[in-house]
Design an enzyme around this catalytic site. Structure first.
Site, short mmCIF file in Angstrom:
data_model
loop_
_atom_site.label_atom_id
_atom_site.label_comp_id
_atom_site.label_asym_id
_atom_site.label_seq_id
_atom_site.Cartn_x
_atom_site.Cartn_y
_atom_site.Cartn_z
CG ASP A 192 -59.29 -48.85 -29.24
OD1 ASP A 192 -59.91 -48.58 -30.09
OD2 ASP A 192 -59.86 -49.70 -28.65
CD GLU B 217 -60.14 -43.54 -33.36
OE1 GLU B 217 -59.44 -44.41 -34.10
OE2 GLU B 217 -61.40 -43.25 -33.04
CG ASP C 143 -57.67 -45.83 -35.82
OD1 ASP C 143 -57.53 -46.26 -35.41
OD2 ASP C 143 -57.66 -45.80 -36.69
CB ILE D 291 -57.90 -51.06 -32.56
CG1 ILE D 291 -57.11 -51.19 -31.96
CG2 ILE D 291 -58.81 -51.75 -33.31
CD1 ILE D 291 -57.83 -52.39 -30.84
CG ASP D 292 -59.03 -48.15 -38.84
OD1 ASP D 292 -59.69 -46.92 -38.73
OD2 ASP D 292 -58.46 -48.58 -40.30
CB THR E 258 -62.81 -50.15 -32.38
OG1 THR E 258 -62.14 -48.83 -32.45
CG2 THR E 258 -63.14 -50.23 -31.30
CG ASP F 298 -60.12 -43.99 -40.04
OD1 ASP F 298 -59.18 -44.82 -38.53
OD2 ASP F 298 -61.17 -42.82 -39.29
#
Ligand SMILES: Nc1ncnc2c1ncn2[C@@H]1O[C@H](COP(=O)(O)OS(=O)(=O)O)[C@@H](OP(=O)(O)O)[C@H]1O
Ligand SMILES: [Mg+2]
Ligand SMILES: [Mg+2]
Ligand SMILES: [Mg+2]
Length: 354
Positions: A47, A70, A135, A137-138, A140, A296
């Site tokens: 991330d 994020e 984001d 890594i959406d 996670t 998101d």
């Protein structure tokens, strides 16, 4: 008109492709450097690293734009070993295509610049000007579980999404591949996997292979017409805490949906319904206090709308990306083909008593 946001689209696609190369490396490592955040949700070296690479590319190309992302660098400042693992990933992840890497500005100078660039994602967002929502890594939890995840980037101008890009390393390249029940676990990014969804406002939505080579021409994608609810299914979160399961069962019953929901992490859900592999994205509030985050939903909202869908909250109101870092004016999300969206909202409102 047709060239509107062309440069933004190209940079966003390349930035997501490069960041996904980094996340794919971490996906295959057993030790993903997981840290628990204040809200008890996980964040990994993937991330942080992906966020650093994306913001670096945006700063090089659009230095005046604001960024809402994020993650923040505080946990790295407190943990030099973690910081150095991320720096090693960031330093060594480059696009194969030298010209494309050059377009992105060639990465991050040093470890301090990496911390600084990660913290450039702290904008408040809002109704005015250009804001990128990231984001890195959406999903996670899906990433850690070996499920679906997405690298997400959207451009908001005066609160409206104008460009959306989603990199989904573990989804099939083939738009026609059916969604399987186990899409939420034990995924790979082998041959035949990895898709990049894109949309520009007014110009439709596309999919193309995510990489690692040069990005090929995209193919137009469109939502599948739902002619019979009995053959449709919901696309929902894997995490029970992210969408109310008992409400969704009642809504399905009202609509005559009998098939079980397809459970999938991240905005891969939006991409999957946009290309007609799934039908309806449902995200029902689980608490009165949780506010959805703009990163998101921004890219997925545009990609679905440009593919012929409607995206609203549970009351039927459009998602309002202009109120800050969260969707404070909205509760939950319902995304469906335009022709049946009203019918779905009616059932949602009845069950949720809205
Ligand atoms: N309580 C609650 N309610 C709703 N949503 C929440 C909640 N808590 C977290 N999140 C956000 O959910 C993001 C991942 O969402 P998904 O539901 O699509 O995927 S998953 O199945 O949960 O992995 C996840 O995104 P990432 O943190 O980027 O993974 C969170 O931002
Ligand atoms: Mg998170
Ligand atoms: Mg997310
Ligand atoms: Mg995330």
């Amino acid at each position: 008109m047709t060239t509107l946001y062309l440069r933004e689209l190209e940079i966003a696609q390349l930035a997501v492709q490069r960041a996904a190369q980094l996340t794919k490396r971490v996906f295959h490592e057993t030790a993903k450097g997981t840290v628990s955040k204040d809200d008890a949700s996980p964040v990994t070296i993937g991330d942080f690293g992906a966020q650093a690479l994306i913001i670096a590319a945006l700063r090089h190309n659009f230095p005046a734009d604001a960024v809402v992302a994020e993650e923040e660098a505080a946990p790295l400042r407190a943990d030099p070993a973690l910081r150095d693992r991320i720096w090693e990933l960031v330093r060594s992840t480059k696009l194969e295509d030298v010209g494309a890497e050059g377009l992105l500005g060639g990465g991050v100078r040093d470890v301090d610049a990496m911390l600084e660039v990660i913290d450039r994602g702290g904008s408040k967002g809002g109704r005015v000007g250009r804001v990128w929502a990231i984001d890195p890594i959406d999903g996670t939890k899906g990433f850690l579980r070996g499920g679906q995840y997405a690298v997400c980037l959207g451009l908001l101008v005066d609160g409206d999404v104008k460009v959306g890009v989603l990199g989904c390393p573990n989804l099939p390249v083939d738009d026609a591949a059916p969604l399987t029940a186990d899409i939420g676990a034990n995924q790979t990014d082998d041959e035949g996997r990895g898709v990049l969804f894109s949309a520009v406002v007014g110009q439709g939505a596309t999919s193309r292979p995510l990489g690692p080579g040069a990005l090929k021409e995209g193919k137009k994608i469109a939502m599948k017409a739902v002619t019979d609810m009995a053959s449709a299914s919901f696309c929902e979160s894997v995490e029970a805490g992210h969408s109310n399961q008992s409400d969704s069962a009642q809504i399905a019953q009202k609509l005559g949906i009998t098939k079980p929901s397809v459970r999938m992490d991240s905005q891969a859900k939006y991409g999957s319904i946009a290309r007609g592999a799934g039908d309806i994205y449902l995200r029902l509030p689980t608490s009165k206090t949780y506010q959805e985050k703009i990163w998101d939903h921004a890219a997925g909202d545009l990609i679905v709308r440009e593919a012929g869908g409607q995206v609203t909250d549970t009351t039927g109101a459009r998602l309002d990306f202009g109120v800050g870092r969260t969707l404070a004016n909205n509760k939950g999300v319902v995304a469906a083909p335009a022709a049946v969206h009203g019918q779905v909202i009616k059932a949602v409102r009845e069950v949720l008593k809205l």
